[in-house]
Design an enzyme around this catalytic site. Structure first.
Site, mmCIF file in Angstrom:
data_model
loop_
_atom_site.group_PDB
_atom_site.id
_atom_site.type_symbol
_atom_site.label_atom_id
_atom_site.label_comp_id
_atom_site.label_asym_id
_atom_site.label_seq_id
_atom_site.Cartn_x
_atom_site.Cartn_y
_atom_site.Cartn_z
ATOM 1 N N GLY A 74 0.810 -1.216 0.000
ATOM 2 C CA GLY A 74 0.000 0.000 0.000
ATOM 3 C C GLY A 74 0.843 1.266 0.000
ATOM 4 O O GLY A 74 0.522 2.236 -0.692
ATOM 5 N N THR A 75 1.924 1.258 0.750
ATOM 6 C CA THR A 75 2.742 2.471 0.856
ATOM 7 C C THR A 75 3.343 2.836 -0.502
ATOM 8 O O THR A 75 3.293 3.996 -0.922
ATOM 9 C CB THR A 75 3.860 2.262 1.899
ATOM 10 O OG1 THR A 75 3.232 1.971 3.152
ATOM 11 C CG2 THR A 75 4.731 3.491 2.042
ATOM 12 N N ASN A 158 -8.251 3.867 8.165
ATOM 13 C CA ASN A 158 -7.634 2.710 8.829
ATOM 14 C C ASN A 158 -7.812 2.722 10.338
ATOM 15 O O ASN A 158 -7.672 1.688 10.979
ATOM 16 C CB ASN A 158 -6.144 2.607 8.473
ATOM 17 C CG ASN A 158 -5.407 3.915 8.623
ATOM 18 O OD1 ASN A 158 -5.832 4.945 8.105
ATOM 19 N ND2 ASN A 158 -4.323 3.898 9.345
ATOM 20 N N GLN A 186 -7.962 -0.713 3.369
ATOM 21 C CA GLN A 186 -8.805 -1.228 4.456
ATOM 22 C C GLN A 186 -10.153 -1.751 3.964
ATOM 23 O O GLN A 186 -10.965 -2.198 4.772
ATOM 24 C CB GLN A 186 -9.034 -0.140 5.518
ATOM 25 C CG GLN A 186 -7.764 0.267 6.265
ATOM 26 C CD GLN A 186 -7.266 -0.802 7.242
ATOM 27 O OE1 GLN A 186 -8.028 -1.663 7.698
ATOM 28 N NE2 GLN A 186 -5.987 -0.754 7.581
ATOM 29 N N SER A 206 -3.416 -3.760 -0.530
ATOM 30 C CA SER A 206 -2.254 -4.426 0.067
ATOM 31 C C SER A 206 -2.647 -5.819 0.542
ATOM 32 O O SER A 206 -3.680 -5.980 1.208
ATOM 33 C CB SER A 206 -1.784 -3.574 1.247
ATOM 34 O OG SER A 206 -0.750 -4.222 1.929
ATOM 35 N N HIS A 208 -1.515 -7.924 2.849
ATOM 36 C CA HIS A 208 -1.483 -8.407 4.233
ATOM 37 C C HIS A 208 -2.680 -7.975 5.070
ATOM 38 O O HIS A 208 -2.814 -8.393 6.215
ATOM 39 C CB HIS A 208 -0.160 -8.031 4.916
ATOM 40 C CG HIS A 208 0.024 -6.592 5.269
ATOM 41 N ND1 HIS A 208 -0.155 -6.134 6.549
ATOM 42 C CD2 HIS A 208 0.390 -5.520 4.538
ATOM 43 C CE1 HIS A 208 0.115 -4.833 6.587
ATOM 44 N NE2 HIS A 208 0.451 -4.440 5.374
ATOM 45 N N THR A 244 12.488 -7.420 -10.543
ATOM 46 C CA THR A 244 12.050 -8.812 -10.726
ATOM 47 C C THR A 244 10.822 -9.069 -9.860
ATOM 48 O O THR A 244 10.784 -8.675 -8.699
ATOM 49 C CB THR A 244 13.196 -9.763 -10.314
ATOM 50 O OG1 THR A 244 14.323 -9.450 -11.121
ATOM 51 C CG2 THR A 244 12.808 -11.222 -10.512
ATOM 52 N N CYS A 332 1.610 1.912 12.208
ATOM 53 C CA CYS A 332 2.814 2.633 11.785
ATOM 54 C C CYS A 332 3.232 3.647 12.832
ATOM 55 O O CYS A 332 4.377 4.073 12.874
ATOM 56 C CB CYS A 332 2.555 3.348 10.470
ATOM 57 S SG CYS A 332 1.737 2.313 9.285
#
Ligand code: PLP
Length: 388
Positions: A74-75, A158, A186, A206, A208, A244, A332
């Site tokens: 996401g970042t 979030n 989210q 994202s 995760h 890659t 974060c």
């Protein structure tokens, strides 16, 4: 290990065992570089797996597969769209730095990117958000300028989980000639996310946050010509994003997207009921508590409450001792003792922000977890209030 009730799924979620199993061969026997598919049978296997994952993610968000560009999460996606799209539209449309609109309660991936643009001479408007935690499209309309090139408003916050009227805001952006981005980190796989219904040009997600691996995500890019590459390198991802491919991660993201799509209707109902049950139980056992942000326009996996007369730090520590993992703000910023910027941006004072906790749920959350939290938290609050 002692009992752990994990109520911090907004920070991250465990990799689903089925996702892990699907990833496993791509660390070992299927290790090849997918870009070698033209002359290598093992490269072909990796290439096919990456393209299958792309189709699965596209199916989750209602896009075409070639509009899904893999990133490191996401970042990166947020940084890329802010920097790459704002720079390109400014240079090609305006021939000088343009104007960006975002909101005060965004994730720091957006806020800090916006500040970086500001340092380079771009103009930025940070929209204020009221107590509901919902951006008013009229505020965006009033902030639009002839040189506005991008509007970036998150799909759901979030920390407080409030869902934003993205389709309406996208119409405002487009009416004013700007592009529209939403950070759906989210919401993807938690509520319906359809890039065409939302009308967005870009969307970040994202892996995760929905039982996929960490370090992999996507940027949905409606038109490849609408932004400059952020990571210059080889010809991967149509030359838009060098490096890659993280094949195992991408395969895991694809599987998580497939499972997330299948589970979404059931999980939406189940987690909404669990969340509401937890809030009702806590509210009946603890006086002077209130939710932060609108309770209805909210993702099912989020509950953010302020509890008058307590400080969230000792409460979170005491909960941790009792085996309940939750959060005071976003992961974060967990090391910061400052009050959450999200809560202060929606009008909470410092005391209210410091007395707030976020409880967030996921596929692994059970009825028993909720009942345990509802049993334990009121006693801890009573104890901490008696010490104050
Ligand atoms: N945007 C939002 C709304 C988030 O909640 C997060 C993660 O906490 C991110 C962006 C960053 O995503 P990642 O951890 O994949 O870099």
């Amino acid at each position: 290990m002692n009992k752990v009730v994990y109520l911090d799924s907004a920070a991250t979620t465990p990799v689903d065992p089925a996702v892990f199993e699907e990833m496993r061969p791509y660390f070992t026997e299927r290790f090849a570089n997918p870009m070698t598919f033209t002359h290598s049978s093992v490269g072909e296997l990796a290439h096919t797996a990456v393209e299958e994952a792309r189709e699965r993610v596209a199916s989750l968000i209602g896009s075409k597969p070639d509009q899904v560009v893999f990133t490191s999460g996401g970042t990166e996606s947020d940084n890329w769209v802010l920097k790459g799209a704002v720079e390109r539209a400014s240079r090609e449309r305006l021939h000088k730095p343009g104007h960006l609109i975002t909101a005060e309660f965004e994730h720091h991936a957006i806020l800090h990117s916006a500040l970086a643009l500001q340092r380079q001479g771009y103009e930025v408007t940070f929209i204020k958000v009221g107590r509901s935690g919902i951006v008013d499209p009229d505020d965006v309309r009033h902030a639009m300028r002839p040189n506005t090139v991008l509007v970036s408003i998150m799909h759901a916050n979030n920390e407080i989980g409030t869902i934003q009227p993205i389709a309406e805001i996208a119409r405002v952006a487009h009416d004013g000639g700007a592009l529209m981005h939403t950070d759906a980190v989210q919401t993807a796989a938690h509520i319906a996310v359809d890039v065409n219904a939302l009308g967005v040009d870009f969307l970040s997600l994202s892996g995760h946050k929905f039982n996929g691996p960490k370090g992999v995500g996507i940027l949905f890019v409606r038109d490849h010509e609408s932004l400059y590459p952020f990571i210059d390198g080889g010809g991967q991802e149509w030359g838009l994003r060098g490096s890659t491919h993280n094949v195992a991660g991408i395969v895991g993201l694809g599987k998580a997207a497939q499972l997330g799509k299948q589970r979404l209707p059931g999980e939406l109902t189940r987690l909404t009921a669990l969340r509401n049950r937890l809030y009702d139980k806590l509210a009946s056992r603890i006086d002077r508590i209130a939710p932060n942000g609108d309770m209805r326009q909210r993702v099912p996996q989020n509950l953010n409450i302020r509890i008058e007369g307590i400080d969230n730090e000792p409460l979170l520590l005491a909960m941790n001792e009792a085996g309940i993992i939750a959060a005071g703000g976003s992961a974060c910023n967990a090391q910061e003792t400052l009050a959450s910027h999200v809560l202060t941006s929606i009008g909470c004072d410092l005391k209210e922000a410091k007395s707030s906790i976020r409880l967030s749920f996921g596929y692994m959350t059970t009825d028993n977890d909720i009942d345990y939290a509802a049993e334990v938290i009121p006693g801890l609050v009573r104890f901490l209030r008696s010490m104050a």
